[in-house]
Design a protein around this motif. Structure first.
Motif, PDB file in Angstrom:
ATOM      1  N   HIS A 123     -48.087  60.887  37.386  1.00  0.00           N
ATOM      2  CA  HIS A 123     -48.003  62.230  37.143  1.00  0.00           C
ATOM      3  C   HIS A 123     -47.250  63.062  37.888  1.00  0.00           C
ATOM      4  CE1 HIS A 123     -50.449  61.979  33.161  1.00  0.00           C
ATOM      5  NE2 HIS A 123     -50.933  61.101  33.713  1.00  0.00           N
ATOM      6  N   THR A 124     -47.268  62.566  39.182  1.00  0.00           N
ATOM      7  CA  THR A 124     -46.275  63.418  40.062  1.00  0.00           C
ATOM      8  C   THR A 124     -44.850  62.576  40.374  1.00  0.00           C
ATOM      9  OG1 THR A 124     -48.252  63.783  41.356  1.00  0.00           O
ATOM     10  CG2 THR A 124     -46.525  64.060  42.478  1.00  0.00           C
ATOM     11  N   ASN A 125     -43.820  63.254  39.922  1.00  0.00           N
ATOM     12  CA  ASN A 125     -42.523  62.724  39.853  1.00  0.00           C
ATOM     13  C   ASN A 125     -42.102  62.938  41.134  1.00  0.00           C
ATOM     14  OD1 ASN A 125     -40.255  61.680  39.397  1.00  0.00           O
ATOM     15  ND2 ASN A 125     -39.679  63.163  37.622  1.00  0.00           N
ATOM     16  N   SER A 126     -42.119  62.130  42.220  1.00  0.00           N
ATOM     17  CA  SER A 126     -41.758  62.449  43.510  1.00  0.00           C
ATOM     18  C   SER A 126     -40.119  62.326  43.471  1.00  0.00           C
ATOM     19  CB  SER A 126     -42.380  61.537  44.499  1.00  0.00           C
ATOM     20  OG  SER A 126     -42.144  60.051  43.978  1.00  0.00           O
ATOM     21  N   VAL A 127     -39.710  61.501  42.720  1.00  0.00           N
ATOM     22  CA  VAL A 127     -38.154  61.319  42.375  1.00  0.00           C
ATOM     23  C   VAL A 127     -37.569  62.589  41.994  1.00  0.00           C
ATOM     24  CG1 VAL A 127     -36.106  59.950  41.600  1.00  0.00           C
ATOM     25  CG2 VAL A 127     -38.352  58.753  42.229  1.00  0.00           C
ATOM     26  N   GLY A 128     -38.041  63.361  41.032  1.00  0.00           N
ATOM     27  CA  GLY A 128     -37.483  64.371  40.489  1.00  0.00           C
ATOM     28  C   GLY A 128     -37.828  65.600  41.596  1.00  0.00           C
ATOM     29  N   ILE A 129     -38.973  65.730  42.094  1.00  0.00           N
ATOM     30  CA  ILE A 129     -39.170  66.744  43.062  1.00  0.00           C
ATOM     31  C   ILE A 129     -38.165  66.663  44.194  1.00  0.00           C
ATOM     32  CG2 ILE A 129     -40.916  67.546  44.771  1.00  0.00           C
ATOM     33  CD1 ILE A 129     -43.139  66.468  42.906  1.00  0.00           C
ATOM     34  N   LEU A 130     -37.918  65.507  44.649  1.00  0.00           N
ATOM     35  CA  LEU A 130     -36.946  65.324  45.791  1.00  0.00           C
ATOM     36  C   LEU A 130     -35.551  65.676  45.412  1.00  0.00           C
ATOM     37  CD1 LEU A 130     -37.130  64.552  48.724  1.00  0.00           C
ATOM     38  CD2 LEU A 130     -36.209  62.193  48.049  1.00  0.00           C
ATOM     39  N   GLN A 131     -35.239  65.296  44.203  1.00  0.00           N
ATOM     40  CA  GLN A 131     -33.842  65.851  43.843  1.00  0.00           C
ATOM     41  C   GLN A 131     -33.850  67.145  43.517  1.00  0.00           C
ATOM     42  OE1 GLN A 131     -31.854  63.258  41.012  1.00  0.00           O
ATOM     43  NE2 GLN A 131     -31.020  64.687  39.937  1.00  0.00           N
ATOM     44  N   GLU A 132     -34.727  67.858  43.171  1.00  0.00           N
ATOM     45  CA  GLU A 132     -34.721  69.108  42.646  1.00  0.00           C
ATOM     46  C   GLU A 132     -34.665  69.864  43.932  1.00  0.00           C
ATOM     47  OE1 GLU A 132     -37.365  72.559  40.691  1.00  0.00           O
ATOM     48  OE2 GLU A 132     -37.987  70.610  40.418  1.00  0.00           O
ATOM     49  N   LEU A 133     -35.248  69.682  45.072  1.00  0.00           N
ATOM     50  CA  LEU A 133     -35.422  70.261  46.325  1.00  0.00           C
ATOM     51  C   LEU A 133     -33.800  70.107  47.242  1.00  0.00           C
ATOM     52  CD1 LEU A 133     -37.320  71.221  48.683  1.00  0.00           C
ATOM     53  CD2 LEU A 133     -37.435  69.110  49.510  1.00  0.00           C
ATOM     54  N   ALA A 134     -33.447  68.917  46.945  1.00  0.00           N
ATOM     55  CA  ALA A 134     -32.016  68.640  47.404  1.00  0.00           C
ATOM     56  C   ALA A 134     -31.113  69.874  46.868  1.00  0.00           C
ATOM     57  CB  ALA A 134     -31.698  67.241  47.221  1.00  0.00           C
ATOM     58  N   GLN A 136     -31.556  72.615  45.174  1.00  0.00           N
ATOM     59  CA  GLN A 136     -32.148  73.916  45.699  1.00  0.00           C
ATOM     60  C   GLN A 136     -31.501  74.107  47.081  1.00  0.00           C
ATOM     61  OE1 GLN A 136     -36.355  74.122  45.317  1.00  0.00           O
ATOM     62  NE2 GLN A 136     -36.371  74.307  43.069  1.00  0.00           N
ATOM     63  N   ARG A 137     -31.540  73.130  48.067  1.00  0.00           N
ATOM     64  CA  ARG A 137     -31.218  73.504  49.401  1.00  0.00           C
ATOM     65  C   ARG A 137     -29.599  73.285  49.617  1.00  0.00           C
ATOM     66  NH1 ARG A 137     -36.084  73.578  52.297  1.00  0.00           N
ATOM     67  NH2 ARG A 137     -37.458  74.568  50.828  1.00  0.00           N
ATOM     68  N   GLY A 138     -28.764  72.833  48.507  1.00  0.00           N
ATOM     69  CA  GLY A 138     -27.835  72.229  48.862  1.00  0.00           C
ATOM     70  C   GLY A 138     -27.453  71.217  49.626  1.00  0.00           C
ATOM     71  N   TRP A 139     -28.502  70.116  49.695  1.00  0.00           N
ATOM     72  CA  TRP A 139     -28.243  68.924  50.400  1.00  0.00           C
ATOM     73  C   TRP A 139     -27.535  67.805  49.491  1.00  0.00           C
ATOM     74  CZ3 TRP A 139     -34.194  68.737  51.854  1.00  0.00           C
ATOM     75  CH2 TRP A 139     -34.366  69.705  52.704  1.00  0.00           C
ATOM     76  N   THR A 161     -34.986  51.485  49.854  1.00  0.00           N
ATOM     77  CA  THR A 161     -34.743  52.423  50.696  1.00  0.00           C
ATOM     78  C   THR A 161     -34.336  53.990  50.169  1.00  0.00           C
ATOM     79  OG1 THR A 161     -34.303  51.052  52.540  1.00  0.00           O
ATOM     80  CG2 THR A 161     -33.424  53.044  52.601  1.00  0.00           C
ATOM     81  N   CYS A 162     -34.866  54.853  50.643  1.00  0.00           N
ATOM     82  CA  CYS A 162     -34.612  56.361  50.075  1.00  0.00           C
ATOM     83  C   CYS A 162     -34.038  57.174  51.327  1.00  0.00           C
ATOM     84  CB  CYS A 162     -35.605  56.979  49.434  1.00  0.00           C
ATOM     85  SG  CYS A 162     -35.152  58.906  49.177  1.00  0.00           S
ATOM     86  N   ARG A 163     -32.782  57.534  51.084  1.00  0.00           N
ATOM     87  CA  ARG A 163     -32.049  58.052  52.166  1.00  0.00           C
ATOM     88  C   ARG A 163     -31.574  59.491  51.669  1.00  0.00           C
ATOM     89  NH1 ARG A 163     -27.483  54.876  54.040  1.00  0.00           N
ATOM     90  NH2 ARG A 163     -29.060  54.093  55.532  1.00  0.00           N
ATOM     91  N   LEU A 164     -32.019  60.627  52.466  1.00  0.00           N
ATOM     92  CA  LEU A 164     -31.793  62.076  52.188  1.00  0.00           C
ATOM     93  C   LEU A 164     -31.280  62.507  53.547  1.00  0.00           C
ATOM     94  CD1 LEU A 164     -32.077  64.829  50.222  1.00  0.00           C
ATOM     95  CD2 LEU A 164     -34.264  64.987  51.309  1.00  0.00           C
ATOM     96  N   GLU A 165     -29.940  62.895  53.381  1.00  0.00           N
ATOM     97  CA  GLU A 165     -29.365  63.494  54.511  1.00  0.00           C
ATOM     98  C   GLU A 165     -29.564  62.708  55.974  1.00  0.00           C
ATOM     99  OE1 GLU A 165     -27.230  65.719  54.945  1.00  0.00           O
ATOM    100  OE2 GLU A 165     -27.478  66.873  52.908  1.00  0.00           O
ATOM    101  N   SER A 166     -30.201  62.794  57.261  1.00  0.00           N
ATOM    102  CA  SER A 166     -30.430  62.037  58.199  1.00  0.00           C
ATOM    103  C   SER A 166     -31.574  61.152  57.907  1.00  0.00           C
ATOM    104  CB  SER A 166     -30.227  62.642  59.562  1.00  0.00           C
ATOM    105  OG  SER A 166     -31.353  63.881  59.547  1.00  0.00           O
ATOM    106  N   THR A 201     -39.443  73.698  55.555  1.00  0.00           N
ATOM    107  CA  THR A 201     -38.526  74.408  56.089  1.00  0.00           C
ATOM    108  C   THR A 201     -37.458  73.722  56.749  1.00  0.00           C
ATOM    109  OG1 THR A 201     -39.891  74.584  58.090  1.00  0.00           O
ATOM    110  CG2 THR A 201     -40.166  76.384  56.346  1.00  0.00           C
ATOM    111  N   TRP A 202     -37.666  72.045  56.661  1.00  0.00           N
ATOM    112  CA  TRP A 202     -36.701  71.440  57.602  1.00  0.00           C
ATOM    113  C   TRP A 202     -35.407  71.494  57.015  1.00  0.00           C
ATOM    114  CZ3 TRP A 202     -33.504  67.424  55.767  1.00  0.00           C
ATOM    115  CH2 TRP A 202     -32.958  66.715  56.725  1.00  0.00           C
ATOM    116  N   ALA A 203     -34.317  71.708  57.848  1.00  0.00           N
ATOM    117  CA  ALA A 203     -32.900  71.667  57.633  1.00  0.00           C
ATOM    118  C   ALA A 203     -32.147  70.396  58.301  1.00  0.00           C
ATOM    119  CB  ALA A 203     -32.331  72.868  58.069  1.00  0.00           C
ATOM    120  N   PRO A 204     -31.189  69.738  57.477  1.00  0.00           N
ATOM    121  CA  PRO A 204     -30.481  68.633  58.167  1.00  0.00           C
ATOM    122  C   PRO A 204     -29.724  69.363  59.051  1.00  0.00           C
ATOM    123  CG  PRO A 204     -29.614  69.248  56.066  1.00  0.00           C
ATOM    124  CD  PRO A 204     -30.877  70.078  56.244  1.00  0.00           C
ATOM    125  N   LYS A 205     -29.467  68.195  60.365  1.00  0.00           N
ATOM    126  CA  LYS A 205     -28.680  68.515  61.325  1.00  0.00           C
ATOM    127  C   LYS A 205     -27.134  68.089  61.073  1.00  0.00           C
ATOM    128  CE  LYS A 205     -31.797  67.751  65.144  1.00  0.00           C
ATOM    129  NZ  LYS A 205     -32.012  66.862  66.354  1.00  0.00           N
TER     130      LYS A 205
END
Length: 328
Positions: A123-134, A136-139, A161-166, A201-205
């Protein structure tokens, strides 16, 4: 981090501000697990729970896991003989602080096999949450790479493997979907730990191109160009850490489960350069393998950041691909 049994003022305000009728929530909860109830609460309040594994110990036949869950300003820990059970206990502790009665619940005792992530927490859609977060932040959107499939037909194990920015994380599951969700969960947990607070609050380098490394005259990169990389018992992990901090890229180490034909441990060092660089290392222990991978990565950077590479127009043939280490 809030301790179990502690109710922060912010948590009280959050509960009150949402206007949730706690009695109605309690009446609709019989038979549901704490994870399900907490997820429903998080959906209504806009603070979806994030689970982080803090500890895994014990023997193979009697493991013990500790998970921390953060929902809004509330953080609680739970311990259990499986990852799922530990998550349930952490969620249950959070619900007590939020004054939400779980009613009769069923906490599973065992849901893991040989350390492989089971399809838990549906019931916790971590894939959806991560995509929505990306979004929202423009990643850049998360990328999932299927690495391998192993095990007998009735008990397959998939590695993704999951890769998000760095950032990169590897996870194993009994299906591709489960492995994908577990990898996304690990990325969310890493984002949480890097933010060092309940809010991410993390932001990609920005990506560091090899051209920047060649043109840099900073201390660490200059020392790398001048000095040999053949010093016995040198801490190349620390050397790489100092260089990455100076030049603004990140280094992630991935342990490979399989040993080499000689029985040595294996490791990959991934650098968040542009293009991404991946170098291999081996050793008689995990730490030795990490050190060897860092050594290979430093050798590769030394070649790519040297004046000779610029004059020859990148004749090494590795620019624009994933590196696998080099020689001096």
């Amino acid at each position: 981090m809030s301790q179990e049994g502690y109710q922060s003022p912010a948590a009280v305000e959050t509960t009150a501000d949402t206007g949730l009728n706690m009695h109605e929530m309690q009446m609709s909860n019989p038979g549901k697990t704490p994870i399900q109830i907490l997820h429903e609460y998080g959906t209504k309040t806009g603070n979806l729970p994030v689970y982080v594994m803090e500890k895994a110990e014990g023997e193979a036949h009697q493991p013990s896991f500790v998970f921390c869950v953060t929902v809004g300003d509330v953080s609680c820990s739970g311990q259990g003989p499986s990852k799922k059970a530990a998550k349930h206990h952490a969620a249950e502790a959070a619900l007590k602080i939020l004054q939400i009665d779980t009613g009769p619940v069923n906490v599973p005792v065992k849901s893991e096999s040989n350390g492989v992530a089971a399809e838990t927490n549906h019931h916790t859609n971590s894939v959806g949450i991560l995509q929505e977060l990306a979004l929202q932040r423009g990643w850049r959107l998360p990328e999932y790479t299927f690495l391998m499939e192993a095990g007998p037909p009735h008990k397959r194990e998939f590695t993704v493997t999951c890769r998000l920015e760095s950032l990169s994380e590897k996870a194993v599951g009994h299906s591709k979907k489960a492995a994908k969700k577990a990898a996304a969960e690990k990325i969310l947990a890493k984002l949480q730990s890097l933010s060092d607070c309940s809010e991410i609050t993390w932001a990609p380098k920005p990506c560091v191109r090899f051209e920047n490394l060649r043109n840099s005259s900073a201390e660490k990169i200059s020392l790398l160009r001048r000095n040999p990389l053949s010093i016995p018992n040198k801490d190349y992990i620390q050397m790489m850490l100092e260089l990455s901090k100076e030049q603004g890229f990140e280094v992630t180490y991935f342990d490979i489960d399989e040993l080499t034909v000689n029985g040595q441990y294996q490791c990959l060092a991934e650098l968040s350069t542009s293009p991404v660089t991946v170098c291999h290392g081996t050793g008689i222990s995990c730490s030795n393998a990490h050190n060897d991978a860092a050594h290979s990565a430093l050798q590769y950077i030394k070649i790519m950041a040297s004046t000779k590479s610029v004059n020859q127009g990148d004749t090494c043939g590795v620019q624009g691909t994933e590196g696998t280490g080099g020689t001096e």
